[in-house]
Design a protein around this motif. Structure first.
Motif, PDB file in Angstrom:
ATOM      1  N   VAL A 236      35.681 -10.442 -28.200  1.00 48.14           N
ATOM      2  CA  VAL A 236      35.877 -10.553 -29.605  1.00 48.14           C
ATOM      3  C   VAL A 236      36.496 -12.190 -29.954  1.00 48.14           C
ATOM      4  CG1 VAL A 236      37.078  -9.708 -31.570  1.00 48.14           C
ATOM      5  CG2 VAL A 236      36.256  -8.134 -29.960  1.00 48.14           C
ATOM      6  N   PRO A 237      35.846 -12.927 -30.775  1.00 47.58           N
ATOM      7  CA  PRO A 237      36.399 -14.046 -31.092  1.00 47.58           C
ATOM      8  C   PRO A 237      37.735 -14.068 -31.665  1.00 47.58           C
ATOM      9  CG  PRO A 237      34.168 -13.832 -31.884  1.00 47.58           C
ATOM     10  CD  PRO A 237      34.531 -12.633 -31.419  1.00 47.58           C
ATOM     11  N   GLY A 238      38.800 -14.958 -31.273  1.00 48.01           N
ATOM     12  CA  GLY A 238      39.941 -14.823 -31.796  1.00 48.01           C
ATOM     13  C   GLY A 238      40.911 -14.279 -31.229  1.00 48.01           C
ATOM     14  N   ALA A 239      40.478 -13.353 -30.117  1.00 50.31           N
ATOM     15  CA  ALA A 239      41.585 -12.589 -29.195  1.00 50.31           C
ATOM     16  C   ALA A 239      42.496 -13.378 -28.641  1.00 50.31           C
ATOM     17  CB  ALA A 239      40.700 -11.434 -28.214  1.00 50.31           C
ATOM     18  N   PHE A 240      42.169 -14.578 -27.982  1.00 54.30           N
ATOM     19  CA  PHE A 240      43.218 -15.246 -27.488  1.00 54.30           C
ATOM     20  C   PHE A 240      44.339 -15.735 -28.010  1.00 54.30           C
ATOM     21  CE2 PHE A 240      44.468 -19.659 -25.832  1.00 54.30           C
ATOM     22  CZ  PHE A 240      45.023 -19.171 -24.760  1.00 54.30           C
ATOM     23  N   ASP A 241      44.005 -16.474 -29.298  1.00 54.53           N
ATOM     24  CA  ASP A 241      44.928 -16.945 -30.147  1.00 54.53           C
ATOM     25  C   ASP A 241      46.152 -15.601 -30.807  1.00 54.53           C
ATOM     26  OD1 ASP A 241      44.121 -19.254 -30.006  1.00 54.53           O
ATOM     27  OD2 ASP A 241      42.735 -19.298 -31.910  1.00 54.53           O
ATOM     28  N   LYS A 242      45.465 -14.548 -30.926  1.00 50.66           N
ATOM     29  CA  LYS A 242      46.418 -13.576 -31.166  1.00 50.66           C
ATOM     30  C   LYS A 242      47.081 -12.888 -29.818  1.00 50.66           C
ATOM     31  CE  LYS A 242      43.549 -11.360 -34.847  1.00 50.66           C
ATOM     32  NZ  LYS A 242      42.593 -10.277 -35.616  1.00 50.66           N
ATOM     33  N   ALA A 243      46.762 -12.905 -28.846  1.00 49.74           N
ATOM     34  CA  ALA A 243      47.456 -12.567 -27.711  1.00 49.74           C
ATOM     35  C   ALA A 243      48.383 -13.498 -27.233  1.00 49.74           C
ATOM     36  CB  ALA A 243      46.418 -12.488 -26.489  1.00 49.74           C
ATOM     37  N   VAL A 244      48.022 -14.848 -27.431  1.00 48.65           N
ATOM     38  CA  VAL A 244      49.348 -15.640 -27.379  1.00 48.65           C
ATOM     39  C   VAL A 244      50.363 -15.746 -28.428  1.00 48.65           C
ATOM     40  CG1 VAL A 244      49.783 -18.237 -27.255  1.00 48.65           C
ATOM     41  CG2 VAL A 244      47.922 -17.312 -26.000  1.00 48.65           C
ATOM     42  N   THR A 245      50.001 -15.446 -29.699  1.00 54.79           N
ATOM     43  CA  THR A 245      50.924 -15.195 -30.591  1.00 54.79           C
ATOM     44  C   THR A 245      51.926 -13.991 -30.412  1.00 54.79           C
ATOM     45  OG1 THR A 245      49.425 -16.275 -32.351  1.00 54.79           O
ATOM     46  CG2 THR A 245      51.188 -14.809 -33.124  1.00 54.79           C
ATOM     47  N   GLY A 246      51.108 -12.960 -29.903  1.00 54.74           N
ATOM     48  CA  GLY A 246      52.054 -11.652 -29.430  1.00 54.74           C
ATOM     49  C   GLY A 246      52.992 -12.054 -28.424  1.00 54.74           C
ATOM     50  N   LEU A 247      52.488 -12.678 -27.575  1.00 53.31           N
ATOM     51  CA  LEU A 247      53.492 -13.143 -26.324  1.00 53.31           C
ATOM     52  C   LEU A 247      54.641 -13.808 -27.117  1.00 53.31           C
ATOM     53  CD1 LEU A 247      53.684 -13.103 -23.306  1.00 53.31           C
ATOM     54  CD2 LEU A 247      52.829 -15.184 -23.155  1.00 53.31           C
ATOM     55  N   LYS A 248      54.423 -14.912 -27.572  1.00 58.48           N
ATOM     56  CA  LYS A 248      55.312 -15.749 -28.425  1.00 58.48           C
ATOM     57  C   LYS A 248      56.359 -14.733 -29.269  1.00 58.48           C
ATOM     58  CE  LYS A 248      52.903 -19.934 -28.257  1.00 58.48           C
ATOM     59  NZ  LYS A 248      52.247 -21.102 -29.146  1.00 58.48           N
ATOM     60  N   ASN A 249      55.935 -14.027 -30.072  1.00 60.42           N
ATOM     61  CA  ASN A 249      56.513 -12.894 -30.782  1.00 60.42           C
ATOM     62  C   ASN A 249      57.590 -12.251 -29.811  1.00 60.42           C
ATOM     63  OD1 ASN A 249      55.206 -13.865 -33.249  1.00 60.42           O
ATOM     64  ND2 ASN A 249      53.864 -12.092 -33.201  1.00 60.42           N
ATOM     65  N   CYS A 250      56.994 -12.005 -28.706  1.00 58.13           N
ATOM     66  CA  CYS A 250      57.985 -11.166 -27.772  1.00 58.13           C
ATOM     67  C   CYS A 250      59.061 -11.851 -27.390  1.00 58.13           C
ATOM     68  CB  CYS A 250      57.162 -10.417 -26.648  1.00 58.13           C
ATOM     69  SG  CYS A 250      55.894  -9.181 -27.061  1.00 58.13           S
ATOM     70  N   VAL A 251      58.819 -13.114 -26.899  1.00 57.33           N
ATOM     71  CA  VAL A 251      59.894 -14.078 -26.437  1.00 57.33           C
ATOM     72  C   VAL A 251      60.586 -14.501 -27.227  1.00 57.33           C
ATOM     73  CG1 VAL A 251      60.070 -16.416 -25.462  1.00 57.33           C
ATOM     74  CG2 VAL A 251      58.108 -15.061 -24.738  1.00 57.33           C
ATOM     75  N   GLU A 252      60.146 -14.715 -28.506  1.00 59.52           N
ATOM     76  CA  GLU A 252      61.443 -14.921 -29.861  1.00 59.52           C
ATOM     77  C   GLU A 252      62.117 -14.015 -29.853  1.00 59.52           C
ATOM     78  OE1 GLU A 252      58.853 -16.297 -32.928  1.00 59.52           O
ATOM     79  OE2 GLU A 252      58.080 -18.089 -32.068  1.00 59.52           O
ATOM     80  N   ALA A 253      61.904 -12.743 -29.783  1.00 61.99           N
ATOM     81  CA  ALA A 253      62.401 -11.680 -29.944  1.00 61.99           C
ATOM     82  C   ALA A 253      63.613 -11.072 -28.884  1.00 61.99           C
ATOM     83  CB  ALA A 253      61.703 -10.472 -30.514  1.00 61.99           C
ATOM     84  N   ASP A 254      63.298 -12.009 -27.867  1.00 61.45           N
ATOM     85  CA  ASP A 254      64.235 -11.633 -26.510  1.00 61.45           C
ATOM     86  C   ASP A 254      63.692 -10.217 -26.107  1.00 61.45           C
ATOM     87  OD1 ASP A 254      65.986 -12.364 -24.771  1.00 61.45           O
ATOM     88  OD2 ASP A 254      67.582 -11.527 -25.567  1.00 61.45           O
ATOM     89  N   LEU A 255      62.458 -10.071 -26.081  1.00 63.51           N
ATOM     90  CA  LEU A 255      61.951  -8.845 -25.386  1.00 63.51           C
ATOM     91  C   LEU A 255      60.874  -9.236 -24.136  1.00 63.51           C
ATOM     92  CD1 LEU A 255      61.252  -5.808 -25.639  1.00 63.51           C
ATOM     93  CD2 LEU A 255      59.251  -6.342 -27.215  1.00 63.51           C
ATOM     94  N   CYS A 256      61.325  -8.748 -22.988  1.00 67.58           N
ATOM     95  CA  CYS A 256      61.087  -8.768 -21.748  1.00 67.58           C
ATOM     96  C   CYS A 256      59.299  -9.161 -21.848  1.00 67.58           C
ATOM     97  CB  CYS A 256      61.528  -7.940 -20.746  1.00 67.58           C
ATOM     98  SG  CYS A 256      60.877  -8.699 -19.074  1.00 67.58           S
ATOM     99  N   ALA A 257      58.612 -10.136 -21.663  1.00 71.42           N
ATOM    100  CA  ALA A 257      57.172  -9.998 -21.633  1.00 71.42           C
ATOM    101  C   ALA A 257      56.472 -10.762 -20.373  1.00 71.42           C
ATOM    102  CB  ALA A 257      56.997 -11.013 -22.802  1.00 71.42           C
ATOM    103  N   CYS A 258      55.139 -10.385 -20.360  1.00 69.28           N
ATOM    104  CA  CYS A 258      54.402 -10.547 -19.155  1.00 69.28           C
ATOM    105  C   CYS A 258      53.079 -10.846 -19.538  1.00 69.28           C
ATOM    106  CB  CYS A 258      54.470  -9.445 -18.229  1.00 69.28           C
ATOM    107  SG  CYS A 258      53.252  -9.283 -16.879  1.00 69.28           S
TER     108      CYS A 258
END
Length: 475
Positions: A236-258
């Motif tokens: 699916v086109p655009g999946a990468f940008d959404k995944a990276v945004t999701g990762l950043k959202n976790c980090v910004e909220a101080d939620l342990c992310a991988c």
């Protein structure tokens, strides 16, 4: 040879009537303070004098403290580190599980547990992507799943059995409407809860819900350092940008992310850049997943790494770990423990990177190296298992062989008695290159890869290991 390496010695100790009685007594709850004798002893060891109980903090507490201190000194670990670990509620849960395991199963190479440390639950097979290598054939599927009350009952079974950690996976677990409700219930029942997601639904709003539910850890699949590579995997086109945004959202909220990455020939050269991406964003962990040709992956055998490529990748990962990578590196490849020991050799820093439990890695003193035989690499049916959206119990998400169903059977009965799980717990059952290998206790090969390459034979050799290519001779 360290005394820690002698399973016969420890089994002799465990089977002594006095030892068995002490193990059983340590798991009984004190009528005065409500803790087990073992929990009270760990509090005493950690200096929590405010919780000291006159009834259970006596001789048995002192004996348990002696053995904790004996193991600490044998492994050359600082006392403060052990005290900190033993105050963690999930570490406590694991220690109680180990104690039950020793009382019920004895000490074997590798160890088997009374309850799994980790269960991965494919919560749904519905998914908004169409990944080439999906092990569960997830997508726009319509199938009957456990109802919310049934899912809650499953959580209760797992918590009651003594499971330590529950990972929600899929499919895309966030696409199921009751996910947050069930995850919150799992947290309340004392489980360490994580979620494996493709990241496209990890919006700021959903991250807030994850934190409110008490989810401890979010694993986001990113299979390339660029949109071109990742989106080709994900369909699916655009999946990468959404995944990276999701990762950043976790980090910004101080939620342990991988970041979780399945290594294939298509993205192998990008692995260093993907780890760098994890570091740049601030993800706490990076996990390298073996490609296993199951599910839709059966159509892509040509994407599997050769044994030589896999060996080179693991050596790179070990070097990156040792050089002070800001992101913790994990892997599902059981061969990592063997590679770490071979890389360390007879001399070195006095420390070695060692696989711990199912997929965790940690830098430990060389005195702890004998424990690698007991930790044992592949944990399928031994330290770990998986569940389907219908409540079926499997050895592993990559090995969907049904050994029971939680709508009609108790999880603990399935875990302790399933013939396939018992077969996996005895490395003498291994055949082919894994059966002959000097490292079969440390590693054991991947049972799912064995099945995928040997017409369903789950006890054969893992063809992706360099030891098989070399004729399973020690390096």
């Amino acid at each position: 040879m360290s005394i820690l390496s002698h399973d016969t010695f420890w089994n002799a100790v465990i089977t002594l009537p006095m030892t068995k009685k002490m193990l059983q007594l340590s798991l009984k709850k004190c009528g005065a303070c409500g803790r087990t004798v073992l929990e009270a002893a760990l509090d005493d060891y950690g200096g929590k004098t405010e919780r000291r109980c006159a009834k259970c903090s006596g001789l048995y507490s002192q004996v348990i403290g002696f053995w904790v201190e004996f193991l600490r000194r044998s492994l050359n670990i600082k006392r403060a580190k052990v005290e900190k670990l033993l105050t963690d509620p999930y570490a406590r849960r694991a220690v109680i599980n180990l104690t039950k395991s020793f009382a019920y199963m004895g000490i074997k190479k590798p160890i088997s547990l009374y309850a799994p440390f980790l269960i991965v639950w494919d919560f749904t097979h519905k998914c908004n992507l169409n990944c080439k290598h999906c092990y569960s054939n997830s997508g726009a599927v319509q199938e009957e799943e456990l109802t919310t009350p049934q899912a809650m009952a499953v959580v209760d079974q797992l918590a009651g059995a003594g499971v330590t950690a529950l990972a929600f996976s899929g499919g895309e677990p966030l696409s199921r409407k009751d996910f947050f409700e069930v995850a919150a219930h799992a947290v309340k029942r004392g489980l360490y809860v994580s979620v494996a997601t493709n990241g496209t639904l990890v919006t700021k709003e959903n991250v807030k819900k994850l934190k409110q539910a008490g989810v401890h850890y979010v694993e986001i699949s990113i299979d390339g350092a660029s949109a071109k590579t990742h989106d080709a995997f994900r369909g699916v086109p655009g999946a990468f940008d959404k995944a990276v945004t999701g990762l950043k959202n976790c980090v910004e909220a101080d939620l342990c992310a991988c970041i979780a990455t399945t290594a294939t020939k298509s993205n192998l050269e990008e692995m260093p850049a993907i780890i760098s991406l994890a570091e740049e964003i601030g993800a706490e962990r990076f996990t390298y997943f073996n490609f296993i040709p199951t599910g839709r992956g059966k159509a892509h055998y040509d994407q599997d790494l050769s044994a030589e490529e896999r060996e080179k990748l693991m050596r790179y990962l070990l070097n990156r770990m040792s050089s002070g990578c800001k992101t913790t590196i994990l892997t599902t490849a059981p061969q990592l423990a063997r590679v770490a020991l071979q890389c360390q050799g007879s001399s070195g820093t006095g420390e070695v990177m060692m696989s711990m439990a199912h997929m965790q890695t940690a830098k430990v003193t060389k005195k702890a190296v004998p424990l690698a035989d007991f930790i044992g690499g592949c944990g399928a049916g031994r330290l770990y298992c998986s569940l389907s959206p219908q409540g079926d119990v499997y050895p592993c998400v990559f090995l969907p062989v049904n050994v029971g169903n939680l709508k009609t059977e108790k999880f603990q009965d399935i875990w302790l008695n399933a013939p396939l799980f018992k077969a996996f717990r005895n490395r003498a059952n291994l055949k082919g290159s894994c059966g002959k290998c000097d490292y079969k206790f440390i590693c054991g090969g991947c049972r799912a890869r064995s099945a995928a390459y040997h017409n369903g034979d789950m006890l054969n050799g893992d063809p992706g290991c360099i030891m098989g290519v070399k004729g399973a001779k020690s390096a």
